[in-house]
Write an enzyme that holds these catalytic residues in place. Sequence first.
Site, PDB file in Angstrom:
ATOM      1  CB  THR A 132      41.874  51.489  41.812  1.00 35.50           C
ATOM      2  OG1 THR A 132      42.137  50.487  40.829  1.00 35.50           O
ATOM      3  CG2 THR A 132      40.530  51.273  42.422  1.00 35.50           C
ATOM      4  CB  CYS A 156      43.979  51.585  45.027  1.00 34.27           C
ATOM      5  SG  CYS A 156      45.080  50.383  45.729  1.00 34.27           S
ATOM      6  CG  HIS A 215      40.353  43.805  36.692  1.00 39.95           C
ATOM      7  ND1 HIS A 215      41.331  44.671  37.079  1.00 39.95           N
ATOM      8  CD2 HIS A 215      40.932  42.923  35.849  1.00 39.95           C
ATOM      9  CE1 HIS A 215      42.465  44.301  36.504  1.00 39.95           C
ATOM     10  NE2 HIS A 215      42.253  43.239  35.764  1.00 39.95           N
ATOM     11  CB  CYS A 264      39.824  44.883  44.737  1.00 43.58           C
ATOM     12  SG  CYS A 264      40.700  45.844  45.980  1.00 43.58           S
ATOM     13  CD  GLU A 288      39.623  49.752  38.765  1.00 41.31           C
ATOM     14  OE1 GLU A 288      40.693  49.144  38.917  1.00 41.31           O
ATOM     15  OE2 GLU A 288      39.439  50.910  39.170  1.00 41.31           O
ATOM     16  CG  HIS A 328      47.156  41.063  32.641  1.00 43.32           C
ATOM     17  ND1 HIS A 328      46.688  42.345  32.760  1.00 43.32           N
ATOM     18  CD2 HIS A 328      46.454  40.508  31.635  1.00 43.32           C
ATOM     19  CE1 HIS A 328      45.741  42.541  31.874  1.00 43.32           C
ATOM     20  NE2 HIS A 328      45.574  41.437  31.180  1.00 43.32           N
ATOM     21  CB  SER A 341      49.571  48.259  31.909  1.00 44.14           C
ATOM     22  OG  SER A 341      48.687  48.298  32.971  1.00 44.14           O
ATOM     23  CG  ASN A 342      51.100  46.347  37.688  1.00 46.69           C
ATOM     24  OD1 ASN A 342      52.078  46.017  38.345  1.00 46.69           O
ATOM     25  ND2 ASN A 342      50.143  45.492  37.366  1.00 46.69           N
ATOM     26  CG  HIS A 388      41.564  48.701  33.017  1.00 48.28           C
ATOM     27  ND1 HIS A 388      40.963  48.074  34.087  1.00 48.28           N
ATOM     28  CD2 HIS A 388      42.884  48.425  33.112  1.00 48.28           C
ATOM     29  CE1 HIS A 388      41.894  47.457  34.806  1.00 48.28           C
ATOM     30  NE2 HIS A 388      43.066  47.648  34.222  1.00 48.28           N
TER      31      HIS A 388
END
EC number: 1.17.7.4
Length: 279
Positions: free
Chosen positions: A164, A192, A74, A96, A126, A41, A221-222, A124
Site C-alpha cells: 500500500t 493507499c 499490516h 486495515c 504487509e 512502530h 520508515s514513513n 515487510h
Amino acid sequence: MKVKIANNAGFCFGVKRAMNMAWHELEERENGIYALGPLIHNKQAVSKYEDRGLKTVNELNDIPSNESVIIRSHGVGEDIYIQSKNKGINVIDTTCPFVKKIHSIAKEYSAKGYKIIVIGDKDHPEVIGINGWCNEDAIIIKTLDEIDQLNLDANEKYCLVSQTTINLDLYNSIVEKLSERLNDIVFKNTICSATKERQFSAKELSKEVDCMIVIGGKHSSNTQKLVNICRGIVPTFAVETKDELDINELKKFNIIGVTAGASTPDWIITEVINFIESI
Ligand code: SF4
C-alpha cells in the site's frame, strides 16, 4: 513563536481504526490480550497499551489456547487464521480494510490460476501477509530493474498488486514494462494515498516555515521519509516526544512547522505543540 501543523499528520485511517479497536478490546478484558508483533512502530504508544494489558509476542505458538490475539493493521497470511482456529485462539482482526482488499485479490486470482506479482519489500509484514493469501508463491519485486531478472512466461496469467505504501511512479513504470513482456496480466493499483498525502503536506508546510519538527518512532520508515523530505527544504528536528526538543535551538526560529509519522498518536503531537507554544 508560531506553530503550524501539517494538514495530514499522525495516525492514518487504518492505524487509527486498529488502535481504537485494540484499546476497546483491552478495556473489555481484565486479563489482557496478545498482539502478534508490535501493534505499531511507536514505543510510547505500545507501552501505554502494554500497561493496559497488551502482551506482544512474535509467534502464534507463544499464545495459549482460549486466549485472544490482535492481528495488527499490516495484516497476516491466511495460515494464521487457520492455526488460530485450530488452537482455539480468538482473533481480533484490525487489518486495515485497504490491506484486506489486497488479500482478497491475491486469493481470488491465485485460485483462478493467475501468478501473483507483488511490488514491495519482501521483508515487510504487509507483503509477507499478502504472500500468505496466494500459497506463499508470489513473485515479489521492489525495483523496475528486478523485472529483467524474472523468469516470466508470456503465455501464463499474472496479476499485479502493490504494497500500500509504494510510490505511484514506480507502480506505473512497472505496469508499463510488464505490459510489454506479458500477454495476460491484470493490474490492480492497491496503493493507499495516506502516505503520499502525509509527504505532500509535510513538503508544502516546510516551504512556509523556518524549521520543521517531525514526530515519530526512530524505526518508523514513513517518519524517516518525512524527515528527509523536510530536511531538504528547512532545518528539521526529528523527535519521538517533546522531551527530545532543544529549547535553545527552537528559540532561533519564528515559525515552526509540525508533522508526524503515521504511527504517532495524537496525544504525543499535542504535547509537542503545547510545549512549543509554552516557550
Ligand atoms: S497507510 Fe493506508 S493501507 Fe496502511 S494502514 Fe494506513 S490507511 Fe491502511
